[in-house]
Design a protein around this motif. Structure first.
Motif, PDB file in Angstrom:
ATOM      1  N   VAL A 189      -3.527   3.106   9.270  1.00 61.51           N
ATOM      2  CA  VAL A 189      -4.056   2.256   8.199  1.00 61.51           C
ATOM      3  C   VAL A 189      -3.615   0.791   8.308  1.00 61.51           C
ATOM      4  O   VAL A 189      -4.442  -0.116   8.196  1.00 61.51           O
ATOM      5  CB  VAL A 189      -3.702   2.861   6.810  1.00 61.51           C
ATOM      6  CG1 VAL A 189      -3.911   1.858   5.686  1.00 61.51           C
ATOM      7  CG2 VAL A 189      -4.550   4.110   6.566  1.00 61.51           C
TER       8      VAL A 189
ATOM      9  N   SER B  74      -0.541   6.995  11.315  1.00 57.53           N
ATOM     10  CA  SER B  74      -0.177   5.612  11.690  1.00 57.53           C
ATOM     11  C   SER B  74      -1.388   4.799  12.113  1.00 57.53           C
ATOM     12  O   SER B  74      -1.430   4.283  13.223  1.00 57.53           O
ATOM     13  CB  SER B  74       0.888   5.517  12.790  1.00 57.53           C
ATOM     14  OG  SER B  74       1.299   6.696  13.305  1.00 57.53           O
TER      15      SER B  74
ATOM     16  N   ASP C  70       6.872   4.278   2.779  1.00 60.08           N
ATOM     17  CA  ASP C  70       6.418   3.292   1.798  1.00 60.08           C
ATOM     18  C   ASP C  70       7.581   2.830   0.916  1.00 60.08           C
ATOM     19  O   ASP C  70       7.517   1.763   0.307  1.00 60.08           O
ATOM     20  CB  ASP C  70       5.282   3.864   0.940  1.00 60.08           C
ATOM     21  CG  ASP C  70       4.100   4.319   1.792  1.00 60.08           C
ATOM     22  OD1 ASP C  70       4.138   4.081   3.012  1.00 60.08           O
ATOM     23  OD2 ASP C  70       3.173   4.923   1.235  1.00 60.08           O
TER      24      ASP C  70
ATOM     25  N   CYS D  35       3.031  -2.012   4.278  1.00 57.63           N
ATOM     26  CA  CYS D  35       2.753  -0.594   4.105  1.00 57.63           C
ATOM     27  C   CYS D  35       3.715   0.212   4.953  1.00 57.63           C
ATOM     28  O   CYS D  35       4.574  -0.356   5.637  1.00 57.63           O
ATOM     29  CB  CYS D  35       1.291  -0.255   4.395  1.00 57.63           C
ATOM     30  SG  CYS D  35       0.688  -0.792   5.946  1.00 57.63           S
ATOM     31  N   GLY D  36       3.615   1.529   4.889  1.00 57.10           N
ATOM     32  CA  GLY D  36       4.491   2.376   5.690  1.00 57.10           C
ATOM     33  C   GLY D  36       3.959   2.451   7.111  1.00 57.10           C
ATOM     34  O   GLY D  36       2.789   2.169   7.360  1.00 57.10           O
ATOM     35  N   LYS D  37       4.802   2.870   8.048  1.00 63.13           N
ATOM     36  CA  LYS D  37       4.307   2.978   9.413  1.00 63.13           C
ATOM     37  C   LYS D  37       3.432   4.225   9.547  1.00 63.13           C
ATOM     38  O   LYS D  37       2.611   4.321  10.444  1.00 63.13           O
ATOM     39  CB  LYS D  37       5.453   2.996  10.426  1.00 63.13           C
ATOM     40  CG  LYS D  37       6.170   4.316  10.601  1.00 63.13           C
ATOM     41  CD  LYS D  37       6.902   4.375  11.946  1.00 63.13           C
ATOM     42  CE  LYS D  37       7.565   5.726  12.124  1.00 63.13           C
ATOM     43  NZ  LYS D  37       8.355   5.830  13.340  1.00 63.13           N
ATOM     44  N   GLN D  38       3.602   5.162   8.644  1.00 64.62           N
ATOM     45  CA  GLN D  38       2.908   6.439   8.779  1.00 64.62           C
ATOM     46  C   GLN D  38       2.945   7.154   7.441  1.00 64.62           C
ATOM     47  O   GLN D  38       3.961   7.107   6.753  1.00 64.62           O
ATOM     48  CB  GLN D  38       3.675   7.249   9.829  1.00 64.62           C
ATOM     49  CG  GLN D  38       3.116   8.550  10.235  1.00 64.62           C
ATOM     50  CD  GLN D  38       3.908   9.087  11.448  1.00 64.62           C
ATOM     51  OE1 GLN D  38       4.506   8.337  12.210  1.00 64.62           O
ATOM     52  NE2 GLN D  38       3.923  10.381  11.609  1.00 64.62           N
TER      53      GLN D  38
ATOM     54  N   LEU E  94       0.860  -1.184   0.000  1.00 68.43           N
ATOM     55  CA  LEU E  94       0.000   0.000   0.000  1.00 68.43           C
ATOM     56  C   LEU E  94       0.891   1.227   0.000  1.00 68.43           C
ATOM     57  O   LEU E  94       1.776   1.359   0.844  1.00 68.43           O
ATOM     58  CB  LEU E  94      -0.894   0.003   1.235  1.00 68.43           C
ATOM     59  CG  LEU E  94      -1.789  -1.225   1.365  1.00 68.43           C
ATOM     60  CD1 LEU E  94      -2.632  -1.140   2.627  1.00 68.43           C
ATOM     61  CD2 LEU E  94      -2.674  -1.379   0.138  1.00 68.43           C
ATOM     62  N   VAL E  95       0.676   2.084  -0.979  1.00 67.57           N
ATOM     63  CA  VAL E  95       1.544   3.250  -1.109  1.00 67.57           C
ATOM     64  C   VAL E  95       0.723   4.526  -1.202  1.00 67.57           C
ATOM     65  O   VAL E  95      -0.399   4.530  -1.712  1.00 67.57           O
ATOM     66  CB  VAL E  95       2.463   3.142  -2.353  1.00 67.57           C
ATOM     67  CG1 VAL E  95       3.434   1.974  -2.210  1.00 67.57           C
ATOM     68  CG2 VAL E  95       1.663   3.023  -3.635  1.00 67.57           C
TER      69      VAL E  95
ATOM     70  N   ASN F 188      -0.854  13.105   6.698  1.00 64.93           N
ATOM     71  CA  ASN F 188      -1.748  13.184   7.864  1.00 64.93           C
ATOM     72  C   ASN F 188      -1.109  12.637   9.144  1.00 64.93           C
ATOM     73  O   ASN F 188      -1.663  12.792  10.222  1.00 64.93           O
ATOM     74  CB  ASN F 188      -3.071  12.463   7.572  1.00 64.93           C
ATOM     75  CG  ASN F 188      -2.839  11.045   7.088  1.00 64.93           C
ATOM     76  OD1 ASN F 188      -1.882  10.395   7.493  1.00 64.93           O
ATOM     77  ND2 ASN F 188      -3.698  10.564   6.223  1.00 64.93           N
ATOM     78  N   ASP F 189       0.056  11.988   9.019  1.00 60.97           N
ATOM     79  CA  ASP F 189       0.778  11.465  10.194  1.00 60.97           C
ATOM     80  C   ASP F 189      -0.123  10.661  11.131  1.00 60.97           C
ATOM     81  O   ASP F 189      -0.098  10.845  12.345  1.00 60.97           O
ATOM     82  CB  ASP F 189       1.438  12.623  10.978  1.00 60.97           C
ATOM     83  CG  ASP F 189       2.615  13.225  10.243  1.00 60.97           C
ATOM     84  OD1 ASP F 189       3.317  12.482   9.554  1.00 60.97           O
ATOM     85  OD2 ASP F 189       2.837  14.445  10.373  1.00 60.97           O
TER      86      ASP F 189
ATOM     87  N   MET G 124      -0.695  -0.701  -4.520  1.00 62.78           N
ATOM     88  CA  MET G 124      -2.062  -0.186  -4.575  1.00 62.78           C
ATOM     89  C   MET G 124      -2.139   1.148  -3.835  1.00 62.78           C
ATOM     90  O   MET G 124      -1.533   1.317  -2.776  1.00 62.78           O
ATOM     91  CB  MET G 124      -3.002  -1.195  -3.924  1.00 62.78           C
ATOM     92  CG  MET G 124      -4.451  -0.756  -3.910  1.00 62.78           C
ATOM     93  SD  MET G 124      -5.553  -2.186  -3.718  1.00 62.78           S
ATOM     94  CE  MET G 124      -5.644  -2.316  -1.960  1.00 62.78           C
TER      95      MET G 124
ATOM     96  N   LEU H  30      -4.984   4.511  -2.856  1.00 68.02           N
ATOM     97  CA  LEU H  30      -6.296   5.131  -2.890  1.00 68.02           C
ATOM     98  C   LEU H  30      -6.032   6.611  -3.125  1.00 68.02           C
ATOM     99  O   LEU H  30      -5.446   7.272  -2.266  1.00 68.02           O
ATOM    100  CB  LEU H  30      -6.986   4.906  -1.533  1.00 68.02           C
ATOM    101  CG  LEU H  30      -8.272   5.668  -1.259  1.00 68.02           C
ATOM    102  CD1 LEU H  30      -9.379   5.231  -2.204  1.00 68.02           C
ATOM    103  CD2 LEU H  30      -8.706   5.446   0.193  1.00 68.02           C
TER     104      LEU H  30
HETATM  105  N1  AMP Z   1      -4.657   6.559   0.478  1.00 64.83           N
HETATM  106  C1  AMP Z   1      -3.826   5.525   0.680  1.00 64.83           C
HETATM  107  N2  AMP Z   1      -3.573   4.635  -0.312  1.00 64.83           N
HETATM  108  C2  AMP Z   1      -2.748   3.584  -0.127  1.00 64.83           C
HETATM  109  N3  AMP Z   1      -2.099   3.350   1.013  1.00 64.83           N
HETATM  110  C3  AMP Z   1      -2.288   4.203   2.031  1.00 64.83           C
HETATM  111  C4  AMP Z   1      -3.161   5.321   1.935  1.00 64.83           C
HETATM  112  N4  AMP Z   1      -3.149   5.978   3.114  1.00 64.83           N
HETATM  113  C5  AMP Z   1      -2.287   5.300   3.907  1.00 64.83           C
HETATM  114  N5  AMP Z   1      -1.775   4.227   3.263  1.00 64.83           N
HETATM  115  C6  AMP Z   1      -0.795   3.246   3.757  1.00 64.83           C
HETATM  116  O1  AMP Z   1      -0.836   3.220   5.180  1.00 64.83           O
HETATM  117  C7  AMP Z   1       0.368   3.701   5.734  1.00 64.83           C
HETATM  118  C8  AMP Z   1       0.092   4.476   6.984  1.00 64.83           C
HETATM  119  O2  AMP Z   1      -0.708   5.600   6.698  1.00 64.83           O
HETATM  120  P1  AMP Z   1      -1.479   6.438   7.804  1.00 64.83           P
HETATM  121  O3  AMP Z   1      -2.169   5.460   8.680  1.00 64.83           O
HETATM  122  O4  AMP Z   1      -2.401   7.317   7.042  1.00 64.83           O
HETATM  123  O5  AMP Z   1      -0.406   7.220   8.532  1.00 64.83           O
HETATM  124  C9  AMP Z   1       1.040   4.465   4.618  1.00 64.83           C
HETATM  125  O6  AMP Z   1       2.444   4.496   4.781  1.00 64.83           O
HETATM  126  C10 AMP Z   1       0.613   3.667   3.402  1.00 64.83           C
HETATM  127  O7  AMP Z   1       1.413   2.495   3.266  1.00 64.83           O
END
Ligand code: AMP
Ligand code: FAD
Lengths: 249, 327
Positions: free
Chosen positions: A127, A125, A39, A115-118, A6-7, A122-123, A60, A62
């Motif tokens: 998803v 962490s 990511d 996926c990334g940790k954050q 997820l990127v 929006n910072d 993938m 969004l």
């Molecule tokens: N819109 C998105 N589409 C795909 N992957 C996402 C999206 N938002 C967040 N992620 C994945 O979830 C990780 C953590 O995001 P977040 O929880 O928004 O800090 C990111 O590093 C991505 O790997």
């Protein structure tokens, strides 16, 4: 092994962020967007996993049409195919984003999701662990090391003052921290090949957000800086501040 | 409004994390203003003895999930137990601290409950019936304020945002069904860096060094300055430049791709103040910078700056701090 990454397409980490006049968004003019830095580690770990276990790597996201650039970049790095889920400009929170992504993850049915940790916009962490819990999968968040056996994984994550080692079973969601690996660069051949790799575009399943944006504001101003002086001569003035104002002595 | 706040109390090895008492204090402040109720949730093995301490910080009930299987953290198991506690307590809001554990746990609980969530909040208030939360976004280059539109709702609070306050309540213990092994994921072992070191994210003072230290051997200046504040007060951090150069482990990196710290005092030695570094420390209460370049961007966020050579200033500063503490 089916590997899904997820990127997210985000403003570069050195971008100067200005809140727009409406107080609801940021000024996007002049911003350069990149693959979310965390990511990069996720894509790298996915490619390394494919190299050792075989299989395919799908990336993938969004997001809107502009995010195709980031998907193509991931394909150039070595991913096999890409999926873009169109949001139609709707502002989504962690709940809605992870619900939409989890629905598609379920449909694609991979063995593992990186996926990334954050996301550095929006910072949140949220998803990664959210998708794991929603699907009833295992999760290792903020992985600083990672190993895979046939149907299980182990790894470490930083905690306050140390690390913890975590084990679990597949299918799993792994969220990646800096230090996990050294992301590769895209080469010319990769960039050429990326143009021909499949990129599917689909609509998002409906999902409800549970927060409403009130405002975006600049950070609270820091007090005006005071230069106490030059060289060791300024030390007494600093000691006075540490004692009477900061109160740490 | 008879709303119920449930705060997750994090314990490790039988010790309560101060940051979770901060989250409990926030819950208590909010609840008190509207006649709401504050509950706590505690998960672990043989931790019931901590309930009286939790009561002192304002919990009228402590939902306790206890089992030898829960001695070490398991995101899969703890999230089940906490979601169950949220249902049993009929919580409208589930709070935790934005620690390594809280960051892993709360999104999972939110997913199980189908709840919305704000992570890393730095300000939370009630406006009438509405919960309004503010959090840094874009690495602190902007702040986002949102209104919560659905309940239950989860929230993690940035550590060191407010001081924990005692406010004794009865703390009646309510048992929650403990999940049993096997778990989908679980901590096998805690690999502590070193027990006599103060964790970076919990230290009152963080002393960080950057490329201005010139050589890894000079790191003793950074460590010496941290030690000068006395035992248990200060921790050492690093800029990415010195982490990437291999002088320091990534676990000490402060910034956008490192740790976010919010201490009372942050001291930057030979750090330029790149925007990605500021992301990790700009909510510190006081910032002191020592840098030989008067135009270094770090001076723009510093409360106090000294222009000069760290090699010359820091040894003398260490002595001055020691004598100030002895005086
Ligand atoms: N819109 C998105 N589409 C795909 N992957 C996402 C999206 N938002 C967040 N992620 C994945 O979830 C990780 C953590 O995001 P977040 O929880 O928004 O800090 C990111 O590093 C991505 O790997
Ligand atoms: C995606 C991304 C993520 C990043 N994440 C982070 C992060 O999490 N954390 C982070 O720190 N960086 C991060 N960076 C890197 C960041 O951009 C800077 O490169 C880095 O912070 C610089 O480290 P520094 O201040 O130690 O070194 P420099 O920028 O080289 O600064 C050294 C400073 O020391 C001063 N100096 C030199 N000699 C002396 C002396 N004798 N006495 C006093 N002062 C002296 C100089 O004037 C200078 O200001 C990231 C970059 C990217 C692209």
């Amino acid at each position: 092994m089916e590997i899904l990454v997820l990127v997210k397409h985000v403003p570069a980490s050195d971008a100067s962020i200005k809140v727009a006049a409406d107080g609801q968004s940021i000024e996007s003019a002049g911003l350069s967007f990149v693959l979310n830095p965390y990511d990069e580690y996720a894509v790298e770990e996915a490619l390394k996993t494919k190299e050792s276990k075989g299989g395919t790597v799908t990336v993938m996201t969004l997001g809107g049409a502009e995010t195709v650039k980031t998907l193509r970049h991931c394909l150039a790095l070595g991913a096999d195919k890409a999926v873009r889920i169109e949001t139609n400009g709707k502002n989504t929170d962690g709940l809605a984003t992870s619900t939409i992504l989890a629905n598609k993850v379920e449909e694609l049915n991979p063995d593992i999701v990186f996926c990334g940790k954050q996301a550095i916009d929006n910072d949140d962490s949220q998803v990664g662990p959210r998708i794991a819990a929603k699907l009833g999968w295992a999760c290792l968040s903020e992985a600083s090391s990672f190993e895979l056996t046939d149907s299980a994984f182990s790894g470490t994550r930083d905690i306050e003052g140390g690390k913890e080692s975590v084990e679990g079973t597949l299918p799993a969601v792994i969220t990646c921290d800096k230090g996990l690996n050294e992301p590769r660069y895209a080469n010319m051949k990769g960039i050429m090949m990326a143009k021909k790799k499949p990129l599917e575009e689909v609509d998002a399943t409906p999902a409800e957000a549970k927060v409403e944006l009130v405002s975006l504001t600049p950070p609270p101003p820091r007090p005006a800086p005071t230069i106490l002086g030059e060289g060791p001569d300024a030390i007494p003035a600093l000691i006075e501040k540490l004692k009477n104002e900061v109160k740490v002595l | 409004m008879s709303k119920i706040w449930l705060t997750f109390i994090e314990q490790r090895e039988g010790k309560i994390k101060k940051a979770s008492l901060e989250a409990l204090t926030l819950a208590k402040d909010l609840a008190s203003s509207v006649g709401g109720t504050v509950h706590a949730a505690l998960i672990g093995d043989a931790v019931q003895g901590l309930c009286s301490q939790i009561a002192e910080y304002g919990a009228s009930k402590v939902f306790l999930a206890e089992s030898p299987d829960l001695a070490l953290y398991s995101g899969a198991a703890y999230s089940k137990a906490l979601a169950q506690a949220a249902r049993d307590s009929q919580a409208n809001f589930v709070f935790a601290s934005h620690t390594a554990m809280g960051k892993d746990l709360l999104p999972r609980v939110a997913a199980i409950l189908g709840a919305g969530m704000v992570s890393d909040a730095t300000q939370v208030e009630l406006q009438g019936e509405d919960l309004i939360a503010t959090k840094p976004v874009y690495a602190g280059k902007a702040y986002k304020t949102v209104k919560v539109t659905g309940q239950p709702f989860c929230l993690t609070l940035r550590p060191n945002t407010l001081p924990p306050k005692e406010n004794a309540e009865s703390g009646e213990v309510v048992t929650v069904e403990a999940p049993t092994k096997p778990f989908l994921d679980f901590v096998k072992e805690i690999l502590a860096a070193s027990t006599d070191k103060t964790p970076l994210q919990e230290a009152a003072v963080v002393v960080s060094g950057g490329r201005g230290l010139k050589e890894p051997e000079n790191w003793k200046l950074v460590e010496g300055l941290a030690e000068a504040f006395g035992p248990g007060i200060a921790a050492v951090g690093a800029s990415r430049a010195v982490v990437d150069a291999g002088w320091r482990p990534h676990s000490e990196q402060v910034g956008q791709t490192g740790k976010v710290v919010s201490p009372t005092l942050y001291i930057a030695l030979g750090i330029s103040g790149a925007i990605q570094h500021l992301a990790g420390m700009s909510t510190s209460k006081f910032i002191v910078a020592i840098n030989k370049d008067p135009d270094a961007p770090i001076f723009k966020v510093a409360n106090y700056g000294i222009v000069g050579d760290v090699m010359e200033i820091v040894p003398q500063l260490i002595e001055a701090i020691k004598s100030a503490r002895e005086a």
